[in-house]
Write a protein that holds these residues in place. Structure first.
Motif: not given
Length: 459
Positions: A109-114
């Motif tokens: 799982x890769x988390x992106x913020x925005x």
């Protein structure tokens, strides 16, 4: 460079993180995008903070009633709002950071913020990055609606989100909206010590519920000193010296309510405005909700809508069930559908109002032969012993199939006790399965079999 994943999940509310966990366990690579607060509405400005504050308000209420239980207090009860908020914030932060840590530590799982915005049906831009996936799940939630009523741009007001940061007790809180959110805050702030007036444009509070439930809730709130202004048309916000006011046209009462703060609790709107849905071809309805079928697929293959943004439910439990439906159908080749779930909800005033299935109004409108059973909470030993005997319970049964159609409990512990009715309904069992059951004494649920044994035809 464009990154590709098996799935992209937009929004870390109730459905998103659990879906990420299920998909990664199945070997999928997942990107999850969150632009602000992990946990969504429930954790940050919905269930978790409000129920924490309801608990503080209940403690103040019980402290004031100490003499009813033989407990003598020496000083008047007062509430420190800063401490109330500190307790609430600590509970919220624990949940929020727990969810974020879980996602950031999740394998595959890769988390992106925005802020996420569609570039095409399979691509989403987050800041300067573009990510790609064949499967995209939208779990973007909703926010408080602010209607374009007169004065709304000139007069300061609170919403169900901003009121959670109010660290001082308003002298007089005016709540515009007499449904679930508005009534919870109304009772809460009344118990904190504020004067409270609820303004509702329809003829009764919780106007979509049965008349007896509306009357029962109204009686509870008025017994605590909450003022109600009903049939309020042409509501307008006004400034009044150092305070604020609501102008209204009602069938009775003064045409103006003056207070110190205004809370707008008049519904919610989906967070779909800036998703760029047109670039993906995803359709929405006239209110901005993403249209989704019975298995939560949108108008575009490979894109699903979960939670509050799909208009198929506005509760944490329906959002979580959305995740279960989508995950089971994708991974286990199940055939789960939204239409299979039984409507269930609770209004968290004190005592709470819990409902499952059809309302009495809906049963009457269906024209089917039905039985109805009722019991006042004054007949429930557990409620009397706790000194909380306000309210009543009722249940409706199909006269031919003997299956339970719906039920409501307005009373202490009702939000827990009603689940035995719900479980019986999901089992498809006749009401006699429950009416013949032996329940523990003393409990609230022990009166449910008694209620079922004394039903009469619905006329």
């Amino acid at each position: 460079m464009k990154q590709s994943f098996d799935a992209i999940i937009v929004g870390a509310g109730q459905a998103g993180p659990s879906l990420a966990g299920r998909l990664t366990q199945a070997g999928w690579t997942v990107a999850i995008v969150e632009r602000k607060l992990f946990g969504g509405t429930c954790v940050n400005n919905g269930c978790t903070p409000t129920k924490a504050m309801v608990a503080s308000a209940h403690a103040a209420h019980i402290a004031r009633r100490g003499s009813d239980f033989g407990v003598i207090r020496r000083e008047p009860v007062s509430v420190d709002m800063k401490q109330v908020l500190a307790r609430k914030d600590a509970i919220v932060m624990k949940s929020r950071t727990g969810i974020e840590s879980w996602l950031r530590g999740m394998e595959r799982c890769t988390v992106f913020t925005g802020t996420a915005r569609f570039v095409s049906p399979n691509e989403i831009r987050v800041g300067d990055e573009v990510i790609h996936a064949k499967n995209i799940f939208l779990n973007v939630g909703a926010r408080p609606a602010v209607p374009d009523m007169p004065g709304v741009h000139e007069v300061p007001f609170l919403t169900s989100t901003t009121v959670l940061d109010l660290d001082e007790l308003p002298q007089h809180l005016i709540v515009v909206g007499g449904s679930y959110v508005g009534l919870e805050f109304a009772q809460m702030y009344r118990r904190f010590g504020a004067e409270v007036t609820v303004v509702e444009r329809k003829a009764r509070i919780i106007p979509n519920e049965d008349h007896d439930l509306s009357s029962g809730v109204q009686e509870i709130l008025q017994s605590e000193g909450i003022q109600l202004r009903l049939d309020a048309n042409c509501i307008r916000l006004e400034n009044d010296g150092e305070g604020v006011a609501i102008g209204l046209d009602c069938l009775e009462g003064h045409p103006r309510v003056v207070g110190s703060r205004i809370l707008l609790a008049v519904g919610r709107r989906p967070n779909t405005d800036d998703l760029g849905l047109a670039a993906a071809g995803v359709r929405t309805d006239e209110r901005g909700y993403i249209t989704a079928d019975d298995q939560l697929q949108t108008s575009v293959a490979g894109i699903w809508a979960l939670g509050d943004c799909n208009g198929r439910g506005a509760f944490t439990h329906t959002s979580y069930n959305d995740f279960e439906i989508v995950a089971d159908n994708l991974l286990d080749k199940a055939l789960r559908r939204v239409s299979d779930r039984i409507p269930v909800s609770a209004l968290y005033i004190d005592p709470p109002l819990a409902q499952v299935g059809l309302t009495e109004i809906q049963v009457r409108e269906s024209g089917r032969a039905a039985l109805i059973g009722t019991r006042p909470m004054t007949k429930v030993g557990r409620a009397v012993e706790k000194g909380e005997s306000q309210g009543f319970m009722k249940i409706l049964v199909d006269a031919e199939s003997k299956k339970i159609l719906g039920a409501a409990i307005l009373g202490t512990g009702g939000d827990e006790a009603i689940h035995c009715i719900l479980s019986t309904m999901y089992a498809g069992a006749p009401y006699t399965t429950l009416s013949h059951a032996v329940h523990i004494h003393p409990t609230v649920s022990e009166l449910i079999p008694t209620m079922l044994q004394s039903m009469t035809p619905l006329r």
